[in-house]
Scaffold this motif. Structure first.
Motif, PDB file in Angstrom:
ATOM      1  N   ALA A 104      19.212 -25.241  33.808  1.00 10.72           N
ATOM      2  CA  ALA A 104      19.355 -23.791  33.819  1.00 10.72           C
ATOM      3  C   ALA A 104      20.189 -23.312  32.642  1.00 10.72           C
ATOM      4  N   LYS A 105      21.076 -24.170  32.161  1.00  3.10           N
ATOM      5  CA  LYS A 105      21.944 -23.756  31.056  1.00  3.10           C
ATOM      6  C   LYS A 105      21.131 -23.294  29.855  1.00  3.10           C
ATOM      7  N   SER A 106      20.180 -24.134  29.458  1.00  2.00           N
ATOM      8  CA  SER A 106      19.394 -23.770  28.277  1.00  2.00           C
ATOM      9  C   SER A 106      18.501 -22.568  28.598  1.00  2.00           C
ATOM     10  N   LEU A 107      18.036 -22.541  29.855  1.00  2.00           N
ATOM     11  CA  LEU A 107      17.197 -21.423  30.281  1.00  2.00           C
ATOM     12  C   LEU A 107      17.991 -20.114  30.200  1.00  2.00           C
ATOM     13  N   ARG A 108      19.226 -20.173  30.615  1.00  2.00           N
ATOM     14  CA  ARG A 108      20.062 -18.974  30.614  1.00  2.00           C
ATOM     15  C   ARG A 108      20.298 -18.484  29.196  1.00  2.00           C
ATOM     16  N   LYS A 112      27.176   5.007  30.538  1.00  2.00           N
ATOM     17  CA  LYS A 112      27.271   3.936  29.566  1.00  2.00           C
ATOM     18  C   LYS A 112      28.428   3.011  29.877  1.00  2.00           C
ATOM     19  N   GLU A 113      29.528   3.610  30.268  1.00  2.00           N
ATOM     20  CA  GLU A 113      30.732   2.832  30.514  1.00  2.00           C
ATOM     21  C   GLU A 113      30.451   1.699  31.502  1.00  2.00           C
ATOM     22  N   LYS A 114      29.883   2.082  32.618  1.00  2.00           N
ATOM     23  CA  LYS A 114      29.630   1.077  33.654  1.00  2.00           C
ATOM     24  C   LYS A 114      28.522   0.125  33.244  1.00  2.00           C
ATOM     25  N   LYS A 115      27.479   0.688  32.672  1.00  2.00           N
ATOM     26  CA  LYS A 115      26.328  -0.127  32.275  1.00  2.00           C
ATOM     27  C   LYS A 115      26.728  -1.212  31.296  1.00  2.00           C
ATOM     28  N   THR A 116      27.463  -0.801  30.285  1.00  2.00           N
ATOM     29  CA  THR A 116      27.836  -1.789  29.270  1.00  2.00           C
ATOM     30  C   THR A 116      28.768  -2.835  29.856  1.00  2.00           C
ATOM     31  N   PHE A 117      29.588  -2.395  30.775  1.00  2.00           N
ATOM     32  CA  PHE A 117      30.510  -3.348  31.404  1.00  2.00           C
ATOM     33  C   PHE A 117      29.721  -4.407  32.178  1.00  2.00           C
ATOM     34  N   ILE A 118      28.772  -3.938  32.989  1.00  2.00           N
ATOM     35  CA  ILE A 118      27.956  -4.868  33.780  1.00  2.00           C
ATOM     36  C   ILE A 118      27.164  -5.775  32.852  1.00  2.00           C
ATOM     37  N   GLU A 119      26.571  -5.171  31.826  1.00  2.00           N
ATOM     38  CA  GLU A 119      25.772  -5.948  30.880  1.00  2.00           C
ATOM     39  C   GLU A 119      26.631  -7.023  30.223  1.00  2.00           C
ATOM     40  N   GLY A 120      27.804  -6.626  29.810  1.00  2.00           N
ATOM     41  CA  GLY A 120      28.699  -7.574  29.158  1.00  2.00           C
ATOM     42  C   GLY A 120      29.046  -8.729  30.075  1.00  2.00           C
ATOM     43  N   LEU A 121      29.386  -8.382  31.284  1.00  2.00           N
ATOM     44  CA  LEU A 121      29.782  -9.413  32.239  1.00  2.00           C
ATOM     45  C   LEU A 121      28.608 -10.346  32.520  1.00  2.00           C
ATOM     46  N   PHE A 122      27.433  -9.756  32.623  1.00  2.00           N
ATOM     47  CA  PHE A 122      26.263 -10.575  32.924  1.00  2.00           C
ATOM     48  C   PHE A 122      25.933 -11.502  31.757  1.00  2.00           C
ATOM     49  N   GLU A 123      26.076 -10.985  30.559  1.00  2.00           N
ATOM     50  CA  GLU A 123      25.815 -11.833  29.398  1.00  2.00           C
ATOM     51  C   GLU A 123      26.804 -12.985  29.333  1.00  2.00           C
ATOM     52  N   LEU A 124      28.041 -12.681  29.696  1.00  2.00           N
ATOM     53  CA  LEU A 124      29.049 -13.748  29.737  1.00  2.00           C
ATOM     54  C   LEU A 124      28.660 -14.785  30.777  1.00  2.00           C
ATOM     55  N   TYR A 125      28.137 -14.296  31.895  1.00  2.00           N
ATOM     56  CA  TYR A 125      27.707 -15.224  32.952  1.00  2.00           C
ATOM     57  C   TYR A 125      26.590 -16.117  32.443  1.00  2.00           C
ATOM     58  N   LEU A 126      25.610 -15.485  31.750  1.00  2.00           N
ATOM     59  CA  LEU A 126      24.467 -16.260  31.252  1.00  2.00           C
ATOM     60  C   LEU A 126      24.924 -17.361  30.311  1.00  2.00           C
ATOM     61  N   ALA A 127      25.870 -17.021  29.459  1.00  2.00           N
ATOM     62  CA  ALA A 127      26.298 -17.983  28.449  1.00  2.00           C
ATOM     63  C   ALA A 127      27.498 -18.779  28.925  1.00  2.00           C
ATOM     64  N   GLU A 128      27.892 -18.596  30.152  1.00  2.00           N
ATOM     65  CA  GLU A 128      29.092 -19.232  30.707  1.00  2.00           C
ATOM     66  C   GLU A 128      30.300 -18.997  29.816  1.00  2.00           C
ATOM     67  N   GLY A 129      30.365 -17.822  29.253  1.00  2.00           N
ATOM     68  CA  GLY A 129      31.541 -17.423  28.495  1.00  2.00           C
ATOM     69  C   GLY A 129      31.703 -18.076  27.144  1.00  2.00           C
TER      70      GLY A 129
END
Lengths: 804, 278
Positions: free
Chosen positions: A288-292, A310-327
């Motif tokens: 899943a790592k490479s898939l993410r 935008k404030e909330k959206k970008t925050f969620i997006e940012g957090l999710f991207e961090l999750y995908l890449a495991e930070g």
């Protein structure tokens, strides 16, 4: 000659088509008629029909004609347009693809109606078709759902169902069913199919959510939060708070913006669940790592948004991207790095809690942190983000499922209580010689809670027990007691209790029964199955009155005895084979003879000096399927019933396993399947009463009945499985199930039976041999009986021949 | 000790047919089964071992035979196994018939342990032969020779069966099963199974843990397409293959998945599960 077996030539596909060309003409005629009714000019009609003829592939022509015909029933104008679309699609697709495309149009027509089908067909441009056929790596849920269920059962040990979510790229779970997108085409390219992997990842993640309590965060530990500055909810807030745990959690954590809190909580939980998945499915996690990362790379940023959103959206997006890449620092984040500061802060906090193991509290604190950062001034302006495989949280669905579960439990419990109240105070002593042994005396265990009702101490499932104790008083007449206080009473398990009282069915089973079973049906015109087209209900025949069985036995008197003797002969007892090359024992006769021969100076007659026991076991399960349609009224019904009685007698003597079912029904929505005798039942008073109760009902839709009989036979596990169908003519139902359609579906159902290792044999009671019989049943797989009254006498003979 | 017993054997017995167990067979007890077996032996109670295939029943018997110092005769039962196969039969040799003892008679005469493996597979009439031996009479009538063998106190009868095959035909008759003390064998708990695999194959802990994890998942699939989950024996096989340099995925597949099922879809699922944990 009472019987005729007409040998059938083999029908390869081509020949079959030739035979059906008449049918094609019929379709065209019908189409022309419909068009005429709508005031089409003859010339126009000619042109349209010519257009259909123009398809090189005749199978395709027929399919197109069938589709047009169905459309013309609603609106003739559609026909012309549809033909145009099909032609333009033909330019873009090659043969097989075009057929698939048409089949899908048919499916849509069945499932979603005309509108959907027409709009599907109208998307015949190369671009639209590219979308459908372009990605060969797309995976359909339909084709993998059973595998996913098995996979989930394997990795989790839990019984999840997998179903389509109905929304593109959305997945969620209600804690017992996992809803996944109908189709995944996120990835394409050779190598391992990543779409399938994505399905697995989605499923595993939902399992993790269930297993780790994401869906039901406990809120008990709030006291420990108080130290960290959390204020206990005020009385007013407490009064308003929802009771569903997840909703309740969100209510306190969200401060007005529920959707935002939902997404936030979902991602925070996903971060926590990573460690669970890593432990339970390390291989999947690695993959899943490479898939993410790939998913991250292809991620689109949310479109231009208003400042508040935008404030909330970008925050969620940012957090999710961090999750995908495991930070990871160097991951290809789409968000500009200055926007990532806040998410990173929460991310690192969340990582700290990853191994803490307490879901709700940790997530609550984090939600609070996020809340402190944002001023949630405009609740409701937030749109849920697309969180790919971690999907969505659906507290409403979870709550509904939980409610249904509780309700079922409540019903079941009420059913139990009602049944126990009906039981005599003293239970009958179970027969000692019977197969079921009496459960050994089980003393109550101290510290365990039991339900005491009418002097019986009952052991309940834990969940039910919890439910009862939560509801305050258990039910009328019962009390919950501790094992220590219960004295020396015998503890019953529920199943034992119902066994003893002679009630086979546990309460609650009837609820399942009401839903019916779905079976596919073969539509020869389109050369495909209609999925889940027929609904079949299995039920007992109403017990009839009068001693029908006894009367029949009396009537056939001597014949019955002869029949029994004949069938007893078929029983294979172990046989002693003499003069064998090897065996268990010495054949003394042969031995003496050989020795005498040798002494006399003769050559011994051979080396066959042994005896051997040989036993062939009959492992046969036979299912008799009776036509109970209205047309059997009168003599046919009588003959069927008598045949059944004689067969029962014969088979009782033979010892083969057998079952008797009847079928009838009206339309595809109600295919009735009547139980007269199941494989497990003995030929006793109840069965005899049911035989007397076999009455003509409605129509003859044979396909679903045969399919259901197949699955019953399959469950017996017998070496030889025999399906004997008794009917009185052509399959026919109230709706379109008649003529060739019915014959073809029946034929297909019988072919399925053969594929599944069942030997079908059909007995038809008819005055004249019909031409469709050999095609429908297959050569040598049926017998025609011209005189009804001969049936009871002949059927045991037929059975004997079939199984000898 | 095993040797000294064999010296007392009747003269017409061939000693080498017995399994003389010289080294201690590895067995990791899971509960009180060793104590129970010893007590049963002392009190001349026959023993029934039940449990799924490959969970250590036969190994337990070897271990106990070694521990008690008695010869062990194992009979693997099959559906053609007749009474004379276990008791004995006449054979023709050079114009004469001679009597040859079956494994059960030999064990009775030698005062050993007779272990009938997978007893349900044997024909029903064969199972009945052991009845007089298995109650307090402790005799074995040899009808063909018109004699009755009386078992010495050292003789011990043990049978095994697998209740997992829930087939009507493969059930042990009450009259048979109620003559035995029963010991239930299960797949060992995780830590013990890891240790067993390590001992039997020399695998490292990480590999053993993976194997046990995979086995657990296949055991989840019992009755959902698999008749049985992966047994400890299969895990040991897989571990040995891997130790001999076979690629883990291949070894898992060859030693476990393919042994469990022929069903293509099930194999697919198993490889997906394997994929998820390797």
């Amino acid at each position: 000659m009472p019987q005729k077996c007409i040998p059938t030539p083999v029908y390869p596909e081509q020949k079959h088509l030739k035979e059906k060309s008449g049918d094609y003409a019929c379709l065209k005629d019908e189409l022309a008629r419909n068009l005429r009714l709508n005031f089409f000019e003859e010339a126009e009609i000619e042109k349209l029909l010519g257009g259909i003829d123009a398809f090189v592939d005749k199978k395709l022509s027929r399919k197109v004609a069938a589709l047009c015909c169905q459309l013309s029933n609603t609106s003739s104008n559609l026909v012309e347009r549809t033909l145009g679309h099909i032609r333009s699609a033909q330019a873009a697709l090659h043969g097989a693809e075009l057929e698939t495309w048409l089949s899908r149009a048919f499916d849509l027509l069945d499932s979603s109606g005309l509108q959907q089908a027409v709009s599907f067909i109208s998307k015949s441009g190369p671009d639209d078709l590219e979308k459908i056929f372009g990605n060969n790596f797309a995976v359909k849920l339909e084709s993998v759902s059973s595998r996913l269920e098995l996979y989930l059962k394997g990795i989790s040990g839990m019984d999840f169902r997998v179903a389509a979510s109905g929304l593109k790229n959305v997945c969620y779970t209600d804690s017992s069913t996992i809803y996944l997108p109908e189709r995944l085409d996120t990835f394409c390219g050779p190598g391992e199919n990543k779409n399938l992997l994505l399905y697995r990842l989605m499923a595993a993640h939902k399992w993790a959510q269930v297993a780790e309590g994401t869906l039901a965060p406990g809120f008990e530990g709030t006291s420990s939060l108080e130290n960290s500055g959390y204020k206990k909810p005020s009385a007013a807030m407490e009064a308003e708070a929802p009771t569903n745990p997840l909703e309740r959690f969100l209510f306190f954590a969200a401060f007005g913006d529920r959707d935002f809190a939902l997404d936030l909580y979902n991602i925070l939980e996903a971060i926590r669940l990573d460690s669970f998945l890593k432990k339970e499915t390390p291989g999947l996690f690695e993959k899943a790592k490479s898939l993410r990362l790939m998913l991250l790379e292809n991620r689109d940023l949310p479109a231009e948004l208003s400042q508040k959103e935008k404030e909330k959206k970008t925050f969620i997006e940012g957090l999710f991207e961090l999750y995908l890449a495991e930070g990871a620092e160097d991951a290809p984040y789409k968000m500009p790095s200055d926007e990532m500061l806040l998410p990173r802060k929460i991310w690192s906090e969340a990582r700290k809690h990853r191994y803490a193991g307490e879901s709700a509290l940790a997530a609550f604190e984090l939600c609070r942190m996020a809340a402190d950062i944002f001023s949630f001034s405009a609740p409701g302006s937030y749109e849920p983000a697309d969180l790919l495989f971690i999907g969505r949280l659906r507290p409403d669905e979870v709550a509904r499922e939980e409610y249904a579960r509780q309700l079922a439990l409540q019903r079941k419990f009420e059913g139990i209580v009602a049944k126990i109240m009906e039981m005599p105070e003293m239970l009958p002593e179970p027969a000692r010689s019977g197969e079921k042994k009496r459960a050994p005396f089980k003393p109550p265990e101290p510290g365990k809670t039991y339900l005491l009702i009418r002097g019986k101490l009952i052991e309940l499932e834990e969940e039910m027990l919890r439910k009862i104790s939560a509801g305050g008083s258990p039910a009328s007449g019962g009390v919950l007691v501790d094992g220590a206080a219960a004295g020396g009473r015998h503890v019953y398990r529920l199943s034992d209790l119902f066994d003893l009282a002679g009630k086979e069915e546990p309460p609650g089973a009837s609820v399942e029964k009401a839903s019916g079973l779905k079976y596919d049906e073969w539509d020869y015109r389109r050369g495909g199955y209609r999925k889940g087209w027929c609904t079949l209900y299995e039920q007992d025949v109403h017990a009839g009155h009068g001693p029908f069985v006894e009367q029949t036995l009396k009537r056939y008197g001597g014949y019955v005895t002869a029949l029994r003797n004949k069938f007893e002969l078929l029983r294979r007892e172990p046989r002693l084979l003499r003069r064998q090359m090897d065996g268990e024992d010495i054949d003394m006769d042969a031995m003496v003879e050989a020795l005498a021969d040798m002494k006399a100076g003769l050559l011994p007659s051979g080396e066959d000096l042994f005896v051997r026991y040989e036993r062939k076991e009959r492992d046969i399960a036979a299912l008799f399927l009776l036509d109970m349609s209205g047309s059997t009224k009168g003599w046919v019904n009588q003959a069927e019933k008598e045949s059944v009685v004689l067969m029962c007698e014969a088979l009782q003597a033979l010892g083969d396993r057998y079952a008797i079912y009847g079928f009838s029904g009206m339309t595809r929505g109600r295919c009735d399947f009547y139980r007269i005798k199941s494989f497990e039942e003995v030929f006793g008073p109840a069965v005899k009463k049911r035989i007397a109760g076999i009455d003509p009902k409605d129509y003859t839709r044979m396909g679903p009945a045969i399919r259901h009989a197949n699955s019953i036979l399959e469950k017996t596990g017998a070496k030889t499985r025999l399906l004997i169908v008794l009917s009185d003519g052509k399959p026919e139902d109230y709706d379109a199930y008649k003529g060739d359609y019915g014959v073809e579906d029946t034929r297909k159902a019988l072919m399925e039976a053969r594929e599944r290792g069942v030997h079908p044999f059909c007995i038809t009671i008819d005055k004249e041999a019909r031409s469709y019989l050999p095609r429908m049943y297959g050569a040598a797989n049926y017998i025609l009986i011209d005189n009804v009254r001969k049936l009871p006498g002949r059927i045991p003979e037929i059975y004997r021949r079939l199984t000898a | 000790m095993a040797i000294s017993k064999q010296k007392n054997l009747p003269k017409n017995l061939k000693v080498q047919e017995f399994m003389a167990i010289k080294e201690e067979p590895y067995y990791l007890p899971m509960g009180k089964e060793i104590k129970l077996f010893e007590a049963a032996c002392k009190n001349m109670i026959p023993v029934l071992l039940k449990g799924p295939t490959g969970c250590g029943k036969t190994r337990f018997m070897l271990h106990m035979a070694w521990k008690l110092g008695r010869p062990l005769v194992t009979v693997s039962c099959h559906d053609d196994l007749t009474a004379s196969d276990v008791v004995g039969r006449c054979l023709v040799k050079g114009g004469e018939t001679i009597w040859v003892d079956g494994p059960l008679s030999r064990a009775v005469k030698a005062g050993g342990i007779c272990y009938l493996d997978e007893i349900v597979e044997a024909r029903k009439d064969t199972t009945v032969v052991i009845h007089p031996l298995a109650d307090d009479r402790r005799i074995l009538p040899v009808e063909k020779r018109g004699e009755t063998l009386t078992a010495p106190p050292e003789f011990m009868l043990a049978i095994s069966y697998n209740p997992g095959y829930q087939s009507v035909l493969k059930e042990l008759k009450q009259s048979t099963r109620q003559r035995f003390m029963a010991l239930e064998f299960k797949y060992p708990p995780e830590e013990l199974e890891v240790e067993i695999i390590r001992h039997e194959s020399g695998a490292d802990e990480a590999l053993a843990k993976k194997l046990v994890m995979f086995a657990g998942k296949t055991r989840n699939l019992k009755d959902r397409g698999l008749t049985e989950g992966a047994s400890t024996r299969l895990l040991v096989h897989a571990a040995r293959l891997i130790n001999s340099g076979i690629e883990p995925v291949k070894a898992f597949e060859a030693a476990i998945s393919l042994s469990l099922t022929d069903d293509a879809e099930m194999l697919e699922t198993l490889s997906e599960i394997l994929d998820s944990i390797l």
